[in-house]
Design a protein around this motif. Structure first.
Motif, PDB file in Angstrom:
ATOM      1  N   GLY A 102      -7.011  -3.611   9.519  1.00  0.00           N
ATOM      2  CA  GLY A 102      -6.745  -2.807  10.709  1.00  0.00           C
ATOM      3  C   GLY A 102      -5.409  -2.102  10.629  1.00  0.00           C
ATOM      4  N   ALA A 103      -4.402  -2.782  10.104  1.00  0.00           N
ATOM      5  CA  ALA A 103      -3.090  -2.161   9.945  1.00  0.00           C
ATOM      6  C   ALA A 103      -3.138  -1.019   8.932  1.00  0.00           C
ATOM      7  N   LEU A 104      -3.873  -1.226   7.834  1.00  0.00           N
ATOM      8  CA  LEU A 104      -4.031  -0.140   6.861  1.00  0.00           C
ATOM      9  C   LEU A 104      -4.709   1.069   7.495  1.00  0.00           C
ATOM     10  N   MET A 105      -5.686   0.822   8.335  1.00  0.00           N
ATOM     11  CA  MET A 105      -6.354   1.931   9.018  1.00  0.00           C
ATOM     12  C   MET A 105      -5.377   2.715   9.885  1.00  0.00           C
ATOM     13  N   ALA A 106      -4.489   2.011  10.571  1.00  0.00           N
ATOM     14  CA  ALA A 106      -3.478   2.702  11.374  1.00  0.00           C
ATOM     15  C   ALA A 106      -2.562   3.536  10.489  1.00  0.00           C
ATOM     16  N   GLY A 107      -2.241   3.009   9.313  1.00  0.00           N
ATOM     17  CA  GLY A 107      -1.401   3.757   8.388  1.00  0.00           C
ATOM     18  C   GLY A 107      -2.070   5.027   7.888  1.00  0.00           C
ATOM     19  N   PHE A 108      -3.334   4.912   7.499  1.00  0.00           N
ATOM     20  CA  PHE A 108      -4.049   6.104   7.035  1.00  0.00           C
ATOM     21  C   PHE A 108      -4.277   7.091   8.170  1.00  0.00           C
ATOM     22  N   ALA A 109      -4.515   6.585   9.382  1.00  0.00           N
ATOM     23  CA  ALA A 109      -4.741   7.480  10.524  1.00  0.00           C
ATOM     24  C   ALA A 109      -3.502   8.294  10.864  1.00  0.00           C
ATOM     25  N   ALA A 110      -2.318   7.776  10.496  1.00  0.00           N
ATOM     26  CA  ALA A 110      -1.080   8.497  10.790  1.00  0.00           C
ATOM     27  C   ALA A 110      -1.031   9.858  10.102  1.00  0.00           C
ATOM     28  N   GLY A 111      -1.684   9.970   8.950  1.00  0.00           N
ATOM     29  CA  GLY A 111      -1.614  11.226   8.205  1.00  0.00           C
ATOM     30  C   GLY A 111      -2.939  11.903   8.011  1.00  0.00           C
ATOM     31  N   CYS A 112      -3.914  11.558   8.846  1.00  0.00           N
ATOM     32  CA  CYS A 112      -5.270  12.063   8.648  1.00  0.00           C
ATOM     33  C   CYS A 112      -5.873  12.437   9.993  1.00  0.00           C
ATOM     34  N   ASP A 113      -6.322  13.690  10.130  1.00  0.00           N
ATOM     35  CA  ASP A 113      -6.931  14.135  11.374  1.00  0.00           C
ATOM     36  C   ASP A 113      -8.334  13.576  11.568  1.00  0.00           C
ATOM     37  N   ALA A 132       0.816  -1.218   0.000  1.00  0.00           N
ATOM     38  CA  ALA A 132       0.000   0.000   0.000  1.00  0.00           C
ATOM     39  C   ALA A 132       0.846   1.262   0.000  1.00  0.00           C
ATOM     40  N   GLY A 133       2.055   1.172   0.570  1.00  0.00           N
ATOM     41  CA  GLY A 133       2.917   2.342   0.623  1.00  0.00           C
ATOM     42  C   GLY A 133       3.345   2.751   2.007  1.00  0.00           C
ATOM     43  N   ALA A 134       3.008   1.946   3.015  1.00  0.00           N
ATOM     44  CA  ALA A 134       3.402   2.223   4.391  1.00  0.00           C
ATOM     45  C   ALA A 134       4.611   1.378   4.775  1.00  0.00           C
ATOM     46  N   ALA A 135       5.121   1.588   5.984  1.00  0.00           N
ATOM     47  CA  ALA A 135       6.289   0.857   6.476  1.00  0.00           C
ATOM     48  C   ALA A 135       5.904   0.083   7.733  1.00  0.00           C
TER      49      ALA A 135
END
Length: 274
Positions: free
Chosen positions: A210-221, A50-53
């Motif tokens: 769930g992991a993808l959600m954590a990734g998107f939450a990192a850059g989204c208020d 997806a593009g996360a680490a």
């Protein structure tokens, strides 16, 4: 609250989802994944595609410190042990101290008492940005009986009121996975109509969400946008992979490919929300 009181058109838009994907790939957020032993490698591969680490730091000696530097944290209760459960508590404490968004995936909540208590106690330490689960798991966090192992005995529509109750009482977004995914912050509601039944034939697809959600939450208020964007990416990629696959094995490989290949514009164009 009834569905008529919610304006799903303005809750989240496909263009916002496309922008969220572009932002994730531009920033490559570090996602600490405290997940179950069945899906650890798969989850890491999904995040990479997806593009996360990914960072699978789940021991109690390091989990607190790592949560303070991660972009987002996933806590998945699929195979809890005493040490990893202590690591989960440490990670949530670190996330609270640093303001790091964390996601709870309460696998089999309601069906097994100890892991249900663990999940609830983690929410007591610090509310998650997002709770993601199937319908029976979401109900299980509020005293429901749970499903059959990881399989839901309920539909998202059946537990929507309970999802709203959980979202309101915990100040979180609740994402209920199913044939149509339902996501709510207690006020707003988004339904994601994408996906394919073959997703249920590959172990760890939901856990990786769930992991993808954590990734998107990192850059989204906006946690609702983050949860919707992760769901959108996974389900749209799944549709594309399913069209080219012969069965679950080739689908799993194709899903990783499509997670990396789908563009923000393609994601926005294929997304069906209501």
């Amino acid at each position: 609250m009834t569905d008529a009181s919610v304006d799903p058109v303005t809750a989240v838009t496909p263009d916002q989802v496309g922008e969220a994907l572009a932002r994730l790939r531009d920033t490559t957020p570090l996602v600490q994944s405290l997940t179950n032993i069945v899906v650890a490698q798969w989850t890491a591969n999904v995040l990479l595609a997806a593009g996360a680490a990914p960072a699978m730091v789940d021991n109690p000696h390091e989990a607190d410190a790592f949560a303070r530097v991660a972009g987002g944290v996933l806590v998945n209760t699929g195979t809890p042990y005493d040490d990893t459960t202590a690591g989960m508590r440490a990670a949530v404490t670190g996330a609270q101290a640093a303001g790091t968004p964390w996601v709870l995936d309460p696998v089999a909540a309601g069906g097994l008492a100890w892991r249900t208590e663990v999940a609830v106690s983690l929410m007591d330490v610090h509310p998650p940005a997002i709770v993601r689960g199937n319908a029976s798991e979401i109900a299980g966090l509020l005293g429901g009986l749970g499903g059959r192992g990881v399989d839901s005995a309920d539909s998202p529509e059946q537990v929507l009121d309970r999802a709203r109750e959980l979202a309101t009482s915990r100040g979180t977004v609740v994402a209920v996975s199913g044939a149509v995914d339902h996501l709510t912050d207690g006020e707003r509601l988004v339904r994601v109509h994408n996906g394919d039944p073959v997703m249920t034939k590959v172990t760890g697809v939901g856990c990786a969400l769930g992991a993808l959600m954590a990734g998107f939450a990192a850059g989204c208020d906006d946690a609702l946008l983050a949860a919707t964007s992760a769901t959108a990416l996974l389900t749209v990629a799944a549709e594309r992979a399913a069209r080219a696959s012969r069965g679950p094995g080739s689908f799993a490989v194709g899903l990783l490919d499509e997670l990396s290949l789908v563009t923000p514009d393609e994601l926005a164009g294929a997304l069906v929300l209501s």
